[in-house]
Design an enzyme around this catalytic site. Structure first.
Site, short mmCIF file in Angstrom:
data_model
loop_
_atom_site.label_atom_id
_atom_site.label_comp_id
_atom_site.label_asym_id
_atom_site.label_seq_id
_atom_site.Cartn_x
_atom_site.Cartn_y
_atom_site.Cartn_z
N GLY A 1 0.82 -1.21 0.00
CA GLY A 1 0.00 0.00 0.00
C GLY A 1 0.85 1.25 0.00
N ASP A 2 1.92 1.27 0.79
CA ASP A 2 2.84 2.40 0.81
C ASP A 2 3.48 2.60 -0.56
OD1 ASP A 2 2.58 3.29 3.46
OD2 ASP A 2 3.96 1.78 4.19
N SER A 3 3.97 1.52 -1.14
CA SER A 3 4.65 1.63 -2.43
C SER A 3 3.69 2.07 -3.53
CB SER A 3 5.30 0.29 -2.80
OG SER A 3 6.24 -0.09 -1.82
#
Length: 398
Positions: free
Chosen positions: A169-171
């Site tokens: 999700g961060d990436s």
């Protein structure tokens, strides 16, 4: 190394951890000058994160900090914020992933910064976006992945939802932010004005969820966890082999399925009403997979893979890091590069992607030491003399 396509673009990165800094990593990989502002005491937590610390350092930081300049500035002080404003006044892009409202509290919201730099593009990465009732909540990737629909469909059907094994999700939000920056810069060429790129983690996950929403809207079907298969797409699975290693086989088109049947010595299966077309194979997915598994289980993977490849079928092993390092495809394309590091020596990491034929990206240096570029950048861009730097350092502002 060829000059990257973003050469001449100046980026101020004020984020930490993964989501914002991954955006900076992508921009830096393709030639942008990324100036990372870090807390003078500890820097970005990614300098310490990770399962292991060979030689006392995190292997995570050399990757996510690569191609960046490290400048230490305490943004919680007014002097530190003045320094940041001076740098931003000469920048094209700002990347930040503070909780929404933090920059406004510091007098550094977009409207304030754009008064002195109207062409500024600000990428704001957060869990839930800059607006809406959830915007002020702590926004970690695990929540964004769940809210965006990914966690519910990941894992085995008889177990609780699983995670991807990386902070996907961060990436995804960092990648979305980088894409938004490029769009905003393109628009700036026409208008002369910058704008805000608002990249929420849950929406960045949602954007890759294919037809999940639309299918439910039309049919009421809620997609569930299905393990290694996609329901209705067959055959496309992992199968056992005699040598104990799993093999991936994808043959869900009619022509490919016929080739697989011929290879199995069962050409009759291609004409069987249960498997004759895509819909029929999807309806009988489990029993078809069982037939294929019984065949592959009697094959050694070293013999099986060349046969599958010769038949034009999508096939392969499930790779781990050591498999990637010795694979000839990775080697031929330079998918993994070796970068000199002052402590680790020769350090391997993934290259910059995607590939551009004339102005490719690349890894110019690994993540820098904390504050490595402070004096250089502040003298050049903020106009600070040596005595001013000494005074600021004495007060722990830099």
């Amino acid at each position: 190394m060829a000059e990257g396509p973003l050469s001449g673009l100046r980026v101020i990165e004020m984020g930490s951890l993964i989501a914002g800094p991954f955006c900076g990593q992508v921009l830096g990989d393709f030639g942008a000058e990324v100036i990372k502002l870090e807390d003078p005491k500890v820097g970005d937590p990614m300098r310490q994160w990770g399962r292991s610390k060979p030689r006392g350092l995190s292997p995570w930081w050399p990757v996510i900090g690569r191609n960046k300049k490290s400048v230490t500035v305490d943004l919680r002080t007014e002097d530190g914020r003045d320094i940041a404003r001076a740098l931003i006044a000469k920048a094209d892009v700002v990347v930040e992933n503070f909780r929404p409202g933090t920059l406004e509290k510091w007098g550094m919201g977009y409207e304030a910064l754009a008064k002195t730099n109207p062409g500024l593009v600000m990428a704001r990465v957060s869990g839930f976006g800059q607006t809406g009732p959830y915007s002020k909540r702590a926004g970690y990737a695990l929540v964004g992945e769940a809210m965006g629909g990914l966690r519910h469909i990941t894992g085995e059907p008889d177990r609780p939802p699983a995670r991807a094994g990386i902070s996907i999700g961060d990436s995804l939000s960092g990648l979305n932010a980088a894409l938004g920056v490029m769009m905003a810069l393109h628009a700036r060429q026409r208008t002369g004005k910058g704008q805000v790129v608002d990249a929420a983690i849950y929406e960045s996950v949602l954007t890759v969820m294919e037809n999940l929403i639309t299918e439910y809207d039309l049919t009421g079907y809620v997609r569930e966890r299905s393990g290694a298969v996609l329901p209705g797409i067959a055959p496309s699975n992992v199968y056992p082999t005699k040598s104990g290693e799993l093999v991936l086989i994808g043959a869900n088109q009619d022509t490919l399925f016929k080739r697989l049947c011929d290879l199995m010595g069962r050409p009759d299966l291609a004409e069987d009403p249960r498997y004759r077309d895509h819909a029929a194979r999807g309806a009988h997915q489990a029993e078809l997979d069982a037939r294929i598994a019984a065949w592959t289980a009697d094959q050694d993977i070293e013999d099986l893979l060349p046969k599958l490849e010769a038949a034009g079928l999508a096939t392969g092993r499930i790779y781990r890091a050591p498999d990637m390092l010795k694979d000839p495809q990775f080697q031929a394309r330079g998918s993994i590069v070796t970068v000199p590091h002052p402590v680790f020596g020769e350090l391997k990491m993934q290259n910059a992607f995607p590939r551009l034929t004339d102005t490719p990206g690349g890894v110019r240096w690994p993540g820098p030491t904390l504050g490595e570029h402070t004096d250089e950048v502040l003298a050049e861009l903020a106009g600070l003399e040596a005595d001013a730097l000494v005074a600021l350092r004495a007060r722990s502002v830099i």
